[in-house]
Design a protein around this motif. Structure first.
Motif, PDB file in Angstrom:
ATOM      1  N   UNK A  50      42.829 -33.811 -29.119  1.00 20.63           N
ATOM      2  CA  UNK A  50      43.100 -33.755 -27.772  1.00 20.63           C
ATOM      3  C   UNK A  50      42.928 -33.044 -26.839  1.00 20.63           C
ATOM      4  N   UNK A  51      41.364 -32.458 -26.854  1.00 19.52           N
ATOM      5  CA  UNK A  51      41.052 -31.129 -26.533  1.00 19.52           C
ATOM      6  C   UNK A  51      40.820 -31.259 -25.267  1.00 19.52           C
ATOM      7  N   UNK A  52      39.990 -29.461 -24.103  1.00 17.02           N
ATOM      8  CA  UNK A  52      39.767 -30.883 -23.033  1.00 17.02           C
ATOM      9  C   UNK A  52      38.541 -31.440 -22.695  1.00 17.02           C
ATOM     10  N   UNK A  53      38.013 -31.225 -23.272  1.00 20.05           N
ATOM     11  CA  UNK A  53      36.675 -31.939 -23.324  1.00 20.05           C
ATOM     12  C   UNK A  53      37.296 -33.853 -23.646  1.00 20.05           C
ATOM     13  N   UNK A  54      37.630 -34.197 -24.335  1.00 24.31           N
ATOM     14  CA  UNK A  54      38.729 -34.944 -24.498  1.00 24.31           C
ATOM     15  C   UNK A  54      39.749 -35.774 -23.125  1.00 24.31           C
ATOM     16  N   UNK A  55      40.121 -35.031 -23.032  1.00 25.28           N
ATOM     17  CA  UNK A  55      40.863 -35.452 -21.370  1.00 25.28           C
ATOM     18  C   UNK A  55      40.063 -36.006 -20.551  1.00 25.28           C
ATOM     19  N   UNK A 106      24.119 -34.357 -21.087  1.00 25.32           N
ATOM     20  CA  UNK A 106      25.268 -34.815 -21.101  1.00 25.32           C
ATOM     21  C   UNK A 106      26.033 -35.114 -20.019  1.00 25.32           C
ATOM     22  N   UNK A 107      26.973 -33.969 -20.381  1.00 25.71           N
ATOM     23  CA  UNK A 107      27.878 -33.758 -18.935  1.00 25.71           C
ATOM     24  C   UNK A 107      27.547 -33.615 -17.935  1.00 25.71           C
ATOM     25  N   UNK A 108      26.194 -32.848 -17.728  1.00 24.55           N
ATOM     26  CA  UNK A 108      26.395 -33.072 -16.054  1.00 24.55           C
ATOM     27  C   UNK A 108      25.686 -34.583 -15.870  1.00 24.55           C
ATOM     28  N   UNK A 109      25.136 -34.872 -16.784  1.00 18.06           N
ATOM     29  CA  UNK A 109      24.679 -36.702 -16.073  1.00 18.06           C
ATOM     30  C   UNK A 109      26.045 -37.348 -15.971  1.00 18.06           C
ATOM     31  N   UNK A 110      27.415 -36.967 -16.513  1.00 13.10           N
ATOM     32  CA  UNK A 110      28.419 -37.608 -16.350  1.00 13.10           C
ATOM     33  C   UNK A 110      28.657 -37.733 -15.181  1.00 13.10           C
ATOM     34  N   UNK A 111      29.077 -36.851 -14.598  1.00  5.64           N
ATOM     35  CA  UNK A 111      29.286 -35.282 -13.326  1.00  5.64           C
ATOM     36  C   UNK A 111      28.265 -36.251 -12.519  1.00  5.64           C
ATOM     37  N   UNK A 112      26.473 -36.311 -12.572  1.00  2.61           N
ATOM     38  CA  UNK A 112      26.009 -37.154 -11.800  1.00  2.61           C
ATOM     39  C   UNK A 112      25.935 -38.188 -11.177  1.00  2.61           C
ATOM     40  N   UNK A 113      27.000 -39.419 -12.471  1.00  5.41           N
ATOM     41  CA  UNK A 113      26.862 -40.711 -12.440  1.00  5.41           C
ATOM     42  C   UNK A 113      28.115 -40.531 -11.149  1.00  5.41           C
ATOM     43  N   UNK A 114      28.977 -39.997 -11.379  1.00  8.96           N
ATOM     44  CA  UNK A 114      30.416 -39.552 -10.382  1.00  8.96           C
ATOM     45  C   UNK A 114      30.095 -40.054  -9.346  1.00  8.96           C
ATOM     46  N   UNK A 115      28.988 -38.621  -8.742  1.00  8.25           N
ATOM     47  CA  UNK A 115      29.118 -38.378  -7.574  1.00  8.25           C
ATOM     48  C   UNK A 115      28.619 -39.416  -7.593  1.00  8.25           C
ATOM     49  N   UNK A 154      32.429 -28.971 -20.637  1.00  8.45           N
ATOM     50  CA  UNK A 154      31.551 -30.265 -21.765  1.00  8.45           C
ATOM     51  C   UNK A 154      31.552 -29.800 -22.432  1.00  8.45           C
ATOM     52  N   UNK A 155      30.667 -30.296 -23.463  1.00 16.91           N
ATOM     53  CA  UNK A 155      29.798 -29.944 -25.450  1.00 16.91           C
ATOM     54  C   UNK A 155      28.531 -29.770 -24.787  1.00 16.91           C
ATOM     55  N   UNK A 156      28.021 -28.812 -25.472  1.00 15.69           N
ATOM     56  CA  UNK A 156      26.171 -28.288 -25.172  1.00 15.69           C
ATOM     57  C   UNK A 156      25.590 -28.767 -25.921  1.00 15.69           C
ATOM     58  N   UNK A 157      25.480 -30.123 -26.434  1.00 19.13           N
ATOM     59  CA  UNK A 157      24.306 -30.965 -27.332  1.00 19.13           C
ATOM     60  C   UNK A 157      23.050 -31.565 -26.288  1.00 19.13           C
ATOM     61  N   UNK A 158      22.430 -31.674 -28.026  1.00 15.69           N
ATOM     62  CA  UNK A 158      21.408 -33.100 -26.822  1.00 15.69           C
ATOM     63  C   UNK A 158      22.196 -34.128 -27.299  1.00 15.69           C
ATOM     64  N   UNK A 159      21.133 -35.173 -26.232  1.00 14.12           N
ATOM     65  CA  UNK A 159      21.029 -35.964 -26.564  1.00 14.12           C
ATOM     66  C   UNK A 159      20.601 -36.899 -27.284  1.00 14.12           C
ATOM     67  N   UNK A 160      19.337 -37.118 -27.813  1.00  9.07           N
ATOM     68  CA  UNK A 160      18.818 -37.620 -28.756  1.00  9.07           C
ATOM     69  C   UNK A 160      18.369 -36.787 -29.861  1.00  9.07           C
ATOM     70  N   UNK A 161      18.753 -36.980 -30.889  1.00 11.24           N
ATOM     71  CA  UNK A 161      18.582 -35.560 -32.086  1.00 11.24           C
ATOM     72  C   UNK A 161      17.117 -36.548 -32.954  1.00 11.24           C
ATOM     73  N   UNK A 209      37.636 -30.954  -9.201  1.00 11.47           N
ATOM     74  CA  UNK A 209      38.247 -29.374  -9.330  1.00 11.47           C
ATOM     75  C   UNK A 209      39.216 -28.698 -10.242  1.00 11.47           C
ATOM     76  N   UNK A 210      39.541 -30.273 -10.582  1.00 16.79           N
ATOM     77  CA  UNK A 210      40.572 -29.634 -12.266  1.00 16.79           C
ATOM     78  C   UNK A 210      39.915 -29.195 -13.183  1.00 16.79           C
ATOM     79  N   UNK A 211      38.405 -29.930 -13.000  1.00 19.92           N
ATOM     80  CA  UNK A 211      37.610 -29.420 -14.243  1.00 19.92           C
ATOM     81  C   UNK A 211      37.044 -27.631 -14.351  1.00 19.92           C
ATOM     82  N   UNK A 212      36.836 -27.186 -12.891  1.00 19.50           N
ATOM     83  CA  UNK A 212      36.075 -26.278 -12.508  1.00 19.50           C
ATOM     84  C   UNK A 212      37.466 -25.423 -12.729  1.00 19.50           C
TER      85      UNK A 212
END
Length: 400
Positions: free
Chosen positions: A6-11, A72-81, A186-193, A177-180
């Motif tokens: 349960x790391x920070x990215x998971x929470x 991936x991480x920015x896409x999740x935030x885009x969805x939340x926005x 978030x992990x820096x990995x490609x979506x389509x490998x 705010x908590x994430x900042x």
């Protein structure tokens, strides 16, 4: 036994999926209130579910290219926005065309969140991903318990449903705010490998068992969305509950799902999927019977909790069976599965609303035992179509 870290990215992923759950489960009891405001029929109000389905399909198509472009991480935030902007628009605009369009935008953004969280947790936890995904969906259901309660309190206070729903905007800002502050990027990995399996999977013909599971997901999805959208109506008409209390009582379904998903994963380690799915459908039927015959609010709510316990395992078991029989075409199978849920979410509530306009919401709800019976027949058929049982292999970070 795999260990879940349960790391920070998971929470953060859990919190992000929970924010989507607040809207998704909170919007169901809002639909009858919107119908009253707009002066529409039950069938027309059910078009909001169709808008949800259309948005989900759009979000599924957009996720891969958007995540490939931004991560991936920015896409999740885009969805939340997008969810925050959509909920703000829903609070300001009242005409039916506007609310339908806004709901479609929110559903598109929500699908980006769901897809992103699923991929992040799967690639981060490897063999422990099923546990992480179960916990994430429990978090989603947990927020789904809170949302109808908050909206019901807002209605009872005389403020209407909009202030209660708008709380999700503040929660999104709080998590951001908590994430900042904690510097969780978030992990820096490609979506389509690009790997060999994904190339061949793109043209592979999926087996018959997959398509049985596909229809099963559409039917069980129909059960869940009809309950989400029209339960409050039945509680008002048949159980004599006030509008605010009826909206809040929808949380009983999600409470049952929350408990069912926490403990159901453990049971699934000991029982085969098809018998467990049949048992879950039986629990759903028992809960529905209690809910439908109850003429007092507290007894109807008990039935809804039992319904939620059964419903908790419908989708997880159906999707796991679908992906298990897909072989190396799991990406293709997962993509098509979004369309099965779209079919269920887009058609069933409108059909139920159309019947409700003629015979009333209480009698119209007898469609649900029909859905449960069809799902049971499909589960039996799926059990016969499955190959010799083998352990379901889960993707590891290296193979996703």
């Amino acid at each position: 036994m795999p260990r879940l870290n349960h790391d920070r990215i998971t929470w953060l992923a859990y919190a992000q999926l929970g924010l989507w759950g607040f809207f998704l489960y909170g919007f169901g009891p809002v639909v009858p209130l919107l119908r009253d405001e707009q002066g529409t029929s039950a069938a027309v109000a059910g078009l909001h579910s169709t808008a949800l389905a259309a948005g989900a399909l759009a979000g599924g198509a957009l996720f891969a290219p958007v995540a490939r472009r931004f991560g991936r991480a920015p896409t999740i935030w885009l969805g939340l926005v997008g969810v925050a902007a959509g909920v703000s628009g829903l609070a300001l605009l009242r005409p039916l065309p506007a609310t339908l369009a806004i709901v479609m935008v929110i559903a598109t953004a929500g699908t980006l969140i769901v897809s992103g969280v699923n991929v992040v947790l799967t690639t981060r936890h490897g063999s422990a991903a099923p546990a992480a995904l179960a916990e994430a969906n429990a978090a989603c259901a947990g927020m789904g318990i809170l949302a109808p309660l908050v909206i019901g309190l807002s209605v009872n206070a005389g403020w209407g449903w909009r202030p209660g729903m708008s709380i999700v905007v503040a929660l999104i800002a709080l998590v951001a705010v908590a994430a900042l502050t904690r510097r969780v990027r978030g992990p820096r990995v490609a979506v389509v490998q690009p790997h060999r399996a994904s190339v061949s999977a793109g043209t592979r013909r999926l087996p018959k068992a997959y398509w049985i599971a596909w229809v099963l997901m559409a039917v069980t999805g129909s059960i869940e969305v009809c309950l989400s959208l029209w339960t409050a109506d039945v509680l008002r008409v048949h159980a004599g509950m006030a509008p605010g209390a009826a909206s809040a009582a929808v949380a009983a379904i999600v409470a049952g799902m929350f408990v069912g998903r926490i403990f159901g994963g453990r049971v699934a380690l000991r029982l085969r999927p098809v018998p467990l799915l049949l048992a879950a459908l039986g629990v759903s039927l028992a809960g529905f019977a209690l809910f439908w015959v109850a003429s007092v609010g507290w007894l109807a709510v008990v039935g809804l909790v039992v319904l939620g316990l059964g419903n908790a395992l419908h989708y997880p078991l159906a999707i796991s069976l679908a992906l298990a029989v897909a072989g190396d075409a799991t990406d293709q199978a997962a993509g098509w599965s979004a369309y099965s849920m779209g079919v269920g979410f887009g058609i069933a509530p409108v059909a139920l609303g159309w019947v409700a306009d003629g015979v009333g919401a209480h009698l119209a709800f007898l469609l649900l035992p029909g859905f449960i019976a069809v799902a049971a027949l499909l589960a039996v058929r799926l059990g016969r179509a499955l190959p010799t049982p083998t352990p379901v292999e889960r993707p590891t970070p290296a193979s996703v």
